[in-house]
Design an enzyme around this catalytic site. Structure first.
Site, PDB file in Angstrom:
ATOM      1  N   SER A 141     110.233  20.159 -31.607  1.00 24.30           N
ATOM      2  CA  SER A 141     109.990  21.576 -31.323  1.00 24.30           C
ATOM      3  C   SER A 141     110.796  21.941 -30.081  1.00 24.30           C
ATOM      4  O   SER A 141     110.579  21.383 -29.003  1.00 24.30           O
ATOM      5  CB  SER A 141     108.490  21.761 -31.079  1.00 24.30           C
ATOM      6  OG  SER A 141     108.244  22.989 -30.454  1.00 24.30           O
ATOM      7  N   PHE A 153     102.371  32.497 -25.206  1.00 25.31           N
ATOM      8  CA  PHE A 153     103.578  33.093 -25.778  1.00 25.31           C
ATOM      9  C   PHE A 153     103.332  34.567 -26.152  1.00 25.31           C
ATOM     10  O   PHE A 153     104.193  35.416 -25.947  1.00 25.31           O
ATOM     11  CB  PHE A 153     104.010  32.291 -27.003  1.00 25.31           C
ATOM     12  CG  PHE A 153     105.301  32.763 -27.598  1.00 25.31           C
ATOM     13  CD1 PHE A 153     106.473  32.734 -26.853  1.00 25.31           C
ATOM     14  CD2 PHE A 153     105.361  33.225 -28.894  1.00 25.31           C
ATOM     15  CE1 PHE A 153     107.674  33.159 -27.393  1.00 25.31           C
ATOM     16  CE2 PHE A 153     106.555  33.652 -29.450  1.00 25.31           C
ATOM     17  CZ  PHE A 153     107.717  33.621 -28.693  1.00 25.31           C
ATOM     18  N   ARG A 202     105.592  25.604 -45.912  1.00 22.95           N
ATOM     19  CA  ARG A 202     107.064  25.597 -45.926  1.00 22.95           C
ATOM     20  C   ARG A 202     107.622  24.268 -46.436  1.00 22.95           C
ATOM     21  O   ARG A 202     108.816  24.159 -46.699  1.00 22.95           O
ATOM     22  CB  ARG A 202     107.620  25.890 -44.519  1.00 22.95           C
ATOM     23  CG  ARG A 202     107.390  27.305 -44.041  1.00 22.95           C
ATOM     24  CD  ARG A 202     108.095  27.586 -42.723  1.00 22.95           C
ATOM     25  NE  ARG A 202     107.608  26.801 -41.622  1.00 22.95           N
ATOM     26  CZ  ARG A 202     106.608  27.133 -40.811  1.00 22.95           C
ATOM     27  NH1 ARG A 202     105.976  28.277 -40.975  1.00 22.95           N
ATOM     28  NH2 ARG A 202     106.238  26.345 -39.827  1.00 22.95           N
ATOM     29  N   HIS A 239     111.479  24.761 -34.689  1.00 26.29           N
ATOM     30  CA  HIS A 239     111.063  23.377 -34.900  1.00 26.29           C
ATOM     31  C   HIS A 239     111.575  22.838 -36.230  1.00 26.29           C
ATOM     32  O   HIS A 239     111.934  23.596 -37.139  1.00 26.29           O
ATOM     33  CB  HIS A 239     109.549  23.180 -34.714  1.00 26.29           C
ATOM     34  CG  HIS A 239     108.672  23.702 -35.796  1.00 26.29           C
ATOM     35  ND1 HIS A 239     107.402  24.169 -35.558  1.00 26.29           N
ATOM     36  CD2 HIS A 239     108.862  23.818 -37.138  1.00 26.29           C
ATOM     37  CE1 HIS A 239     106.857  24.541 -36.703  1.00 26.29           C
ATOM     38  NE2 HIS A 239     107.708  24.346 -37.664  1.00 26.29           N
ATOM     39  N   HIS A 257      97.812  23.285 -27.156  1.00 25.68           N
ATOM     40  CA  HIS A 257      98.717  24.141 -27.941  1.00 25.68           C
ATOM     41  C   HIS A 257      98.204  25.576 -27.986  1.00 25.68           C
ATOM     42  O   HIS A 257      99.000  26.520 -27.993  1.00 25.68           O
ATOM     43  CB  HIS A 257      98.986  23.628 -29.365  1.00 25.68           C
ATOM     44  CG  HIS A 257     100.066  24.438 -30.059  1.00 25.68           C
ATOM     45  ND1 HIS A 257      99.789  25.471 -30.918  1.00 25.68           N
ATOM     46  CD2 HIS A 257     101.428  24.411 -29.946  1.00 25.68           C
ATOM     47  CE1 HIS A 257     100.928  26.022 -31.344  1.00 25.68           C
ATOM     48  NE2 HIS A 257     101.936  25.391 -30.761  1.00 25.68           N
ATOM     49  N   GLU A 265     110.895  20.781 -43.228  1.00 23.05           N
ATOM     50  CA  GLU A 265     110.877  22.249 -43.058  1.00 23.05           C
ATOM     51  C   GLU A 265     111.354  22.601 -41.661  1.00 23.05           C
ATOM     52  O   GLU A 265     111.259  21.799 -40.729  1.00 23.05           O
ATOM     53  CB  GLU A 265     109.481  22.819 -43.341  1.00 23.05           C
ATOM     54  CG  GLU A 265     108.398  22.514 -42.313  1.00 23.05           C
ATOM     55  CD  GLU A 265     108.274  23.503 -41.171  1.00 23.05           C
ATOM     56  OE1 GLU A 265     108.934  24.553 -41.185  1.00 23.05           O
ATOM     57  OE2 GLU A 265     107.531  23.200 -40.223  1.00 23.05           O
TER      58      GLU A 265
HETATM   59  C1  HEM Z   1     103.284  27.125 -34.471  1.00 22.82           C
HETATM   60  C2  HEM Z   1     104.556  28.934 -30.197  1.00 22.82           C
HETATM   61  C3  HEM Z   1     105.740  24.537 -28.648  1.00 22.82           C
HETATM   62  C4  HEM Z   1     103.895  22.684 -32.686  1.00 22.82           C
HETATM   63  C5  HEM Z   1     103.565  27.985 -33.448  1.00 22.82           C
HETATM   64  C6  HEM Z   1     103.604  29.414 -33.585  1.00 22.82           C
HETATM   65  C7  HEM Z   1     103.946  29.918 -32.390  1.00 22.82           C
HETATM   66  C8  HEM Z   1     104.138  28.811 -31.494  1.00 22.82           C
HETATM   67  C9  HEM Z   1     104.146  31.384 -32.019  1.00 22.82           C
HETATM   68  C10 HEM Z   1     103.353  30.189 -34.872  1.00 22.82           C
HETATM   69  C11 HEM Z   1     104.697  30.293 -35.573  1.00 22.82           C
HETATM   70  C12 HEM Z   1     104.600  31.066 -36.848  1.00 22.82           C
HETATM   71  O1  HEM Z   1     104.029  30.556 -37.821  1.00 22.82           O
HETATM   72  O2  HEM Z   1     105.130  32.185 -36.876  1.00 22.82           O
HETATM   73  C13 HEM Z   1     105.075  27.907 -29.460  1.00 22.82           C
HETATM   74  C14 HEM Z   1     105.854  28.087 -28.253  1.00 22.82           C
HETATM   75  C15 HEM Z   1     106.174  26.859 -27.808  1.00 22.82           C
HETATM   76  C16 HEM Z   1     105.612  25.897 -28.756  1.00 22.82           C
HETATM   77  C17 HEM Z   1     106.224  29.429 -27.656  1.00 22.82           C
HETATM   78  C18 HEM Z   1     106.964  26.456 -26.587  1.00 22.82           C
HETATM   79  C19 HEM Z   1     107.428  27.308 -25.674  1.00 22.82           C
HETATM   80  C20 HEM Z   1     105.275  23.651 -29.584  1.00 22.82           C
HETATM   81  C21 HEM Z   1     105.401  22.231 -29.473  1.00 22.82           C
HETATM   82  C22 HEM Z   1     104.855  21.701 -30.607  1.00 22.82           C
HETATM   83  C23 HEM Z   1     104.417  22.800 -31.437  1.00 22.82           C
HETATM   84  C24 HEM Z   1     106.102  21.517 -28.318  1.00 22.82           C
HETATM   85  C25 HEM Z   1     104.701  20.259 -31.012  1.00 22.82           C
HETATM   86  C26 HEM Z   1     105.303  19.236 -30.438  1.00 22.82           C
HETATM   87  C27 HEM Z   1     103.663  23.742 -33.535  1.00 22.82           C
HETATM   88  C28 HEM Z   1     103.369  23.595 -34.953  1.00 22.82           C
HETATM   89  C29 HEM Z   1     103.174  24.879 -35.463  1.00 22.82           C
HETATM   90  C30 HEM Z   1     103.375  25.778 -34.351  1.00 22.82           C
HETATM   91  C31 HEM Z   1     103.274  22.292 -35.726  1.00 22.82           C
HETATM   92  C32 HEM Z   1     102.860  25.245 -36.915  1.00 22.82           C
HETATM   93  C33 HEM Z   1     101.361  25.296 -37.143  1.00 22.82           C
HETATM   94  C34 HEM Z   1     101.018  25.660 -38.573  1.00 22.82           C
HETATM   95  O3  HEM Z   1     101.749  26.416 -39.205  1.00 22.82           O
HETATM   96  O4  HEM Z   1     100.002  25.188 -39.069  1.00 22.82           O
HETATM   97  N1  HEM Z   1     103.881  27.643 -32.158  1.00 22.82           N
HETATM   98  N2  HEM Z   1     104.931  26.570 -29.724  1.00 22.82           N
HETATM   99  N3  HEM Z   1     104.665  23.956 -30.762  1.00 22.82           N
HETATM  100  N4  HEM Z   1     103.653  25.053 -33.207  1.00 22.82           N
HETATM  101 FE1  HEM Z   1     104.047  25.789 -31.392  1.00 22.82          FE
END
Ligand code: HEM
Length: 361
Positions: free
Chosen positions: A226, A316, A181, A333, A309, A146
């Site tokens: 990501s 954010f 997804r 991602h 996280h 996804e």
């Molecule tokens: C979900 C922000 C970096 C892993 C999210 C979501 C946001 C977010 C807003 C929700 C997205 C949605 O469903 O609309 C950010 C921002 C990052 C960042 C601004 C960096 C500037 C990372 C990193 C990882 C990560 C580096 C892992 C290595 C995830 C995962 C989800 C997620 C797996 C999905 C969670 C779920 O749906 O259960 N992130 N993230 N993110 N993020 Fe981050």
């Protein structure tokens, strides 16, 4: 009108409940997924890396030139659809320069490996090589893959093999939407083999090359890439990103790299995308975290519950608020949940904390 992130041809009657809080849920902002042509059923992402004792050891560009010759070889009719370079200095102080390459099928990757001479060269590599090498190749079927992008104009990684970007999707903006997804999650819990604490062996302090090691694939290993791209941000947003988001993100990535065993993460590299000629990140302004988790549930739990996280996530929303929601930072991602035979890990002369080597050293 919102569409499903799961393409029509991959939909099936659910035997597993979706995670969405209610059927009328409306995400608070738009996000998009890549649509692949129907005849693309398996993708390849290969991380081909050279590991040097320091950046200055790699300054002659020889390891990069070696890999570039294979990745652009005229002898192959199935060159990668896309590749780019990224670098990271790891927690043992080693400089890793990696080519991140994508193919639209395993057959295309295999014939490239053969025709370009890459496979013969790789198999002949010995411990006398001046630097270490690693090959981490992933072969996800599209039902185990996804993507999520906060803009429909980004061209990152697997997007180069896509047909188009979807319209804004329904399955995001709630915890668990990543799972919703993944097409296979309609009928499969995607449970992995949860890592026992002693599977993360404490690497010896003296960092010695370990020769050539192949690590077996693991049931439903979860891989995430990501990415962040602040190239086209306004000067104001750029400063805000670099001062507020980037440090928090770096802390989160350092946690996964150094204490991943607490949350089921085997390996995390927070890399800078670099210029193919100079190997420098200047003027590119893109990074990505590439992390390997023992199962999807561990990745979900880290996102939803771990302070690192949550700080990224919460940061954010503060960031978006300060910009009056006019965010031009691009984030995306790619997530895949892989069967053992959809993974290939091989390390030649790398230190024991490299990638999946942590599971055996
Ligand atoms: C979900 C922000 C970096 C892993 C999210 C979501 C946001 C977010 C807003 C929700 C997205 C949605 O469903 O609309 C950010 C921002 C990052 C960042 C601004 C960096 C500037 C990372 C990193 C990882 C990560 C580096 C892992 C290595 C995830 C995962 C989800 C997620 C797996 C999905 C969670 C779920 O749906 O259960 N992130 N993230 N993110 N993020 Fe981050």
């Amino acid at each position: 009108m919102l569409v499903s992130s799961i393409a029509d041809h991959m939909k099936c009657p659910r035997t597993r409940p979706a995670q969405v809080p209610n059927p009328d849920f409306q995400p608070p902002y738009p996000s998009f997924s890549i649509r692949f042509p129907e005849n693309v059923s398996q993708l390849v992402m290969a991380v081909i890396g050279a590991q040097h004792k320091s950046a200055s050891d790699a300054a002659d560009g020889a390891s990069r030139a070696t890999l570039t010759a294979f990745l652009t070889s005229r002898a192959s009719t199935t060159l990668p659809s896309f590749f780019e370079w990224a670098s990271v200095t790891d927690n043992k102080g080693f400089y890793n320069i990696t080519a991140l390459a994508y193919w639209p099928s395993k057959a295309a990757y295999e014939s490239w490996a053969e025709e370009s001479g890459f496979r013969a060269w790789w198999q002949a590599l010995g411990p006398d090589s001046p630097n270490g090498w690693f090959l981490e190749a992933f072969f996800p079927t599209t039902d185990r893959f996804e993507t999520l992008f906060n803009t429909d104009t980004a061209r990152e990684g697997s997007a180069h093999m896509g047909q188009c970007m979807s319209a804004a999707v329904k399955e995001h903006g709630y915890w668990g939407s990543m799972r919703d997804r993944i097409p296979l999650s309609q009928t499969d819990g995607l449970e992995g083999a949860k890592a026992a604490p002693d599977e993360y062996r404490s690497p010896p302090e003296d960092v010695t090359p370990t020769g050539r090691v192949v690590i077996p694939g693991r049931k439903n290993l979860a891989v995430i890439r990501s990415g962040q791209d602040w190239l086209d941000t306004t000067p104001e947003e750029r400063t805000l990103y670099l001062d507020t988001m980037h440090p928090v993100l770096t802390r989160g990535m350092d946690f996964l790299r150094d204490h991943g065993e607490e949350v089921g993460c085997y390996s995390c590299r927070f890399s800078e995308v670099v210029d193919p000629k100079t190997a420098k990140p200047d003027g590119i302004d893109r990074t990505f975290g590439l992390a390997y988790f023992d199962e999807l549930a561990s990745l979900e739990k880290w996102c939803k519950e771990h302070p690192t996280h949550l700080a990224i996530f919460g940061g954010f929303f503060q960031y978006a608020k300060k910009l009056g929601n006019n965010v031009t930072l691009r984030v995306f991602h790619e997530v895949m949940v892989l069967q053992p035979e959809q993974q290939y890990f091989e390390y030649v002369g790398c230190h024991p904390s490299t990638g999946m080597l942590v599971t055996i050293c």
